[in-house]
Design a protein around this motif. Structure first.
Motif, PDB file in Angstrom:
ATOM      1  N   SER A 224      19.035 -37.841 -10.519  1.00  0.00           N
ATOM      2  CA  SER A 224      17.716 -38.181 -11.046  1.00  0.00           C
ATOM      3  C   SER A 224      17.704 -39.590 -11.634  1.00  0.00           C
ATOM      4  O   SER A 224      16.754 -40.354 -11.426  1.00  0.00           O
ATOM      5  N   ARG A 225      18.779 -39.942 -12.362  1.00  0.00           N
ATOM      6  CA  ARG A 225      18.870 -41.304 -12.919  1.00  0.00           C
ATOM      7  C   ARG A 225      18.942 -42.341 -11.795  1.00  0.00           C
ATOM      8  O   ARG A 225      18.299 -43.394 -11.862  1.00  0.00           O
ATOM      9  N   GLN A 226      19.730 -42.032 -10.767  1.00  0.00           N
ATOM     10  CA  GLN A 226      19.844 -42.940  -9.630  1.00  0.00           C
ATOM     11  C   GLN A 226      18.496 -43.109  -8.934  1.00  0.00           C
ATOM     12  O   GLN A 226      18.108 -44.223  -8.556  1.00  0.00           O
ATOM     13  N   GLN A 227      17.772 -42.002  -8.804  1.00  0.00           N
ATOM     14  CA  GLN A 227      16.469 -42.035  -8.154  1.00  0.00           C
ATOM     15  C   GLN A 227      15.479 -42.885  -8.953  1.00  0.00           C
ATOM     16  O   GLN A 227      14.718 -43.676  -8.388  1.00  0.00           O
ATOM     17  N   SER A 229      16.244 -45.295 -11.080  1.00  0.00           N
ATOM     18  CA  SER A 229      16.659 -46.697 -10.988  1.00  0.00           C
ATOM     19  C   SER A 229      16.202 -47.305  -9.666  1.00  0.00           C
ATOM     20  O   SER A 229      15.688 -48.432  -9.627  1.00  0.00           O
ATOM     21  N   LEU A 230      16.382 -46.551  -8.568  1.00  0.00           N
ATOM     22  CA  LEU A 230      15.943 -47.034  -7.260  1.00  0.00           C
ATOM     23  C   LEU A 230      14.433 -47.202  -7.232  1.00  0.00           C
ATOM     24  O   LEU A 230      13.913 -48.173  -6.671  1.00  0.00           O
ATOM     25  N   ARG A 231      13.702 -46.282  -7.887  1.00  0.00           N
ATOM     26  CA  ARG A 231      12.247 -46.375  -7.924  1.00  0.00           C
ATOM     27  C   ARG A 231      11.802 -47.671  -8.624  1.00  0.00           C
ATOM     28  O   ARG A 231      10.869 -48.355  -8.179  1.00  0.00           O
ATOM     29  N   ASN A 232      12.470 -48.023  -9.725  1.00  0.00           N
ATOM     30  CA  ASN A 232      12.138 -49.263 -10.448  1.00  0.00           C
ATOM     31  C   ASN A 232      12.420 -50.498  -9.599  1.00  0.00           C
ATOM     32  O   ASN A 232      11.634 -51.456  -9.586  1.00  0.00           O
ATOM     33  N   ARG A 233      13.541 -50.480  -8.888  1.00  0.00           N
ATOM     34  CA  ARG A 233      13.875 -51.615  -8.029  1.00  0.00           C
ATOM     35  C   ARG A 233      12.879 -51.748  -6.883  1.00  0.00           C
ATOM     36  O   ARG A 233      12.456 -52.849  -6.522  1.00  0.00           O
ATOM     37  N   VAL A 234      12.484 -50.607  -6.299  1.00  0.00           N
ATOM     38  CA  VAL A 234      11.503 -50.632  -5.207  1.00  0.00           C
ATOM     39  C   VAL A 234      10.169 -51.171  -5.711  1.00  0.00           C
ATOM     40  O   VAL A 234       9.500 -51.959  -5.019  1.00  0.00           O
ATOM     41  N   ARG A 235       9.791 -50.768  -6.933  1.00  0.00           N
ATOM     42  CA  ARG A 235       8.530 -51.249  -7.506  1.00  0.00           C
ATOM     43  C   ARG A 235       8.540 -52.785  -7.613  1.00  0.00           C
ATOM     44  O   ARG A 235       7.559 -53.456  -7.275  1.00  0.00           O
TER      45      ARG A 235
END
Length: 602
Positions: A224-227, A229-235
């Motif tokens: 969940s933390r990885q997801q 973090s990836l969501r923030n980078r994608v944003r």
């Protein structure tokens, strides 16, 4: 030495979507693997592939040279007319056991399994005894690995204990598909969950079921933390892409490619980790009457056999009664008495006026030719739930069925899916009393947990027949025990009934006058300590190890607080102190619980 079974990059597909893809799975000597996963994940199919009964669409299965797998599927069926002896003789012949050894081997294995009548017809045995026979039939060949698909579904509590003891003493590897959490805890040294939420399609943990739950929670939190973090980078990358960067430079082109790759990764992770759960919520009537059913000195006979007698029992609103006993002791018959399908041989049964009883049968009666749409909504495309009109597609989705399945026949549904259909139908009937006869068969663990919560919250009365000891201990406020020999007993929990039955087996139990449940409910020796319940016994068996692990975590937390690098960093020190406080609290609670259980155990 190579593994007994080695499945590499296995894929199997039914319909448009694959059950699982690129799954790799090995079974080594001495393995005790519990295979779990949600309904529809493909557990039974994977087990059948390991057994060689089903071919994968892709990948390959390697079986160690001269290794003998033995496979016991969910349904244990035998040809009409075959006796228990003939089934075992055929198995001994197939296993090439010499003529001189067969009779001794047959008597030994049938005796250990509890078969006293070898001329009984196998097909006419109860579900539990057919399951025992199927397991014994598989063991005749002395397999290197035994593959069991939901073996506890039809076994009674004594049968489950027999199987646990058998597996504990076994010198072969075992892979078991099961939803029985106590059974998994007792028999597994490794748990594998088949589930699309994991990147590799499965999650494998060395240790018992309790250890698996801890490791899975840590894994999912990390994912969940990885997801996130990836969501923030994608944003961030999407905002950059919206500004229209020109892909003229190598650097810009690489960033655009990287951004698109991250967007794809996030979409795949979001799709994989979206978990739906069945929406179970039983509806109660608004009845104010408290006394719903009253048994007065009730006796019940089947043929010339007395199942129980002298039963005094009152079912009140809000009561949660677990009904236990060996196969054939009269549990289902007791439910038929409650429903008014049978009349007692002696005594009387009084029911409240206009009493509404809703019954879940272990037989899972559904018209197999009906489509799922008609099974859920017989009169059209709508139904009424709690006074509201609901479209059948929405109702189906609540129980994890897709729109594509609505027009498929019921016969295509798995056992777990059929159970969900029946629960969906029961929820449409307001009830004063829920009568559930083995409702847990074929349900996956997440659905079981939701079922437990709703049974606890149900305001009406509940009578529950189940072999699931975890469900029984969690939901039932009292246990009514039938011993199969005409006696009855009423107890506070399953552990007390288990003790009563053991006393009956050894002949040490005093016979209560009339064998009345009201008399049996009184403590037989109030000066004695209450023994550990089944749940507490399981907890006690693992608590010493948990205390040791807690001691290690506490020591590590102290070491971090004393680390000079952390002590010089205010933020890090604050986090380390919070971790130390949490570790100390956990340690104190575990030691207190250990002392409490030890006091009850001695």
């Amino acid at each position: 030495m190579p593994p007994i079974l080695n499945a590499q990059s296995i894929t199997k597909q039914f319909g448009a979507k694959p059950l699982f893809k690129d799954i790799s799975f090995t079974v080594d000597d001495g393995s005790r693997i519990g295979l779990i996963g949600p309904n529809g994940a493909g557990k039974s199919t994977l087990l059948a592939i390991l057994a060689g009964a089903v071919e994968p669409d892709a990948g390959e299965l390697a079986v160690r040279k001269r290794a003998r797998p033995a496979y016991v599927p969910q349904d244990s069926r035998f040809a009409v007319g075959l006796t228990v002896r003939q089934v075992l003789e055929d198995a001994l012949g197939t296993a090439h056991v010499s003529e001189g050894e067969r009779e001794g081997r047959l008597r030994e294995i049938s005796g250990r399994a509890g078969f006293q009548d070898l001329v009984a017809e196998a097909a006419s045995l109860s579900g539990g005894w057919r399951k025992r026979l199927a397991i014994v039939e598989a063991l005749v060949s002395h397999p290197e690995v035994l593959l069991l698909d939901e073996p506890t579904n039809h076994l009674d509590l004594a049968g489950i204990e027999w199987l646990e003891e058998l597996l504990a003493a076994a010198n072969f590897a075992v892979v078991t598909v099961s939803h029985d959490r106590y059974f998994l805890e007792a028999t597994s040294s490794e748990i594998i969950e088949l589930n699309r939420v994991y990147a590799e399609g499965l999650f494998r943990v060395k240790g018992n079921f309790s250890r698996f739950l801890e490791e899975r929670e840590a894994y999912l939190e990390s994912q969940s933390r990885q997801q996130e973090s990836l969501r923030n980078r994608v944003r961030t990358e999407i905002e950059w892409l919206r500004r229209g960067p020109k892909a003229r430079t190598t650097k810009s082109k690489a960033r655009i490619d990287s951004a698109n790759e991250m967007i794809g990764q996030l979409a795949a992770m979001d799709s994989r980790t979206t978990v739906n759960s069945a929406g179970i919520d039983f509806e109660a009537t608004q009845r104010k009457t408290k006394r719903l059913v009253e048994f007065s000195d009730v006796a019940c006979d089947i043929g010339d056999r007395r199942l129980f007698s002298g039963l005094k029992f009152v079912l009140t609103a809000g009561s949660k009664v677990g009904l236990v006993g060996p196969n054939g002791s009269g549990k289902t018959t007791f439910l038929r008495l409650l429903r008014g399908e049978l009349e007692p041989a002696e005594g009387s049964i009084r029911r409240a006026d206009a009493l509404r009883l809703v019954y879940f049968s272990q037989m899972r009666e559904l018209d197999e030719e009906l489509t799922l749409r008609r099974a859920l909504a017989p009169e059209g495309d709508g139904l009424v739930y709690q006074g509201r009109n609901v479209h059948v597609a929405s109702w189906a989705a609540r129980f994890l069925f897709t729109g594509e399945q609505l027009n498929q026949p019921v016969r295509n549904l798995s056992g777990g899916e059929r159970a969900r259909v029946l629960i969906a139908k029961l929820m449409l009937e307001p009830a004063d009393v829920l009568l559930l006869d083995e409702p847990t068969n074929d349900l996956d663990i997440p659905t079981l947990e939701i079922l437990e919560e709703n049974l606890l919250e149900f305001p009406g009365a509940l009578v529950l027949v189940t072999h699931d000891r975890y469900l029984l201990n969690r939901v039932a406020s009292t246990v009514l025990g039938l011993d199969g020999e005409g006696h009855i007993g009423k107890f506070a929990d399953y552990g007390q009934w288990e003790q009563w039955l053991e006393e009956d087996r050894t002949g040490t139990r005093e016979q209560e006058p009339g064998n009345k449940a009201t008399e049996a409910a009184a403590p037989r020796n109030t000066s004695q300590k209450k023994k550990l319940s089944y749940m507490e016994a399981r907890e006690f068996a693992t608590i010493e190890k948990r205390v040791e692990e807690s001691d290690e975590r506490l020591a590590a937390a102290r070491a971090r607080v004393e680390d000079p690098d952390i002590a010089s960093d205010a933020a890090a020190l604050q986090a380390a102190l919070a971790e130390l406080d949490a570790a100390q609290d956990e340690n104190d609670l575990l030691y207190a619980r250990w002392a409490e259980l030890t006091d009850k155990a001695v």
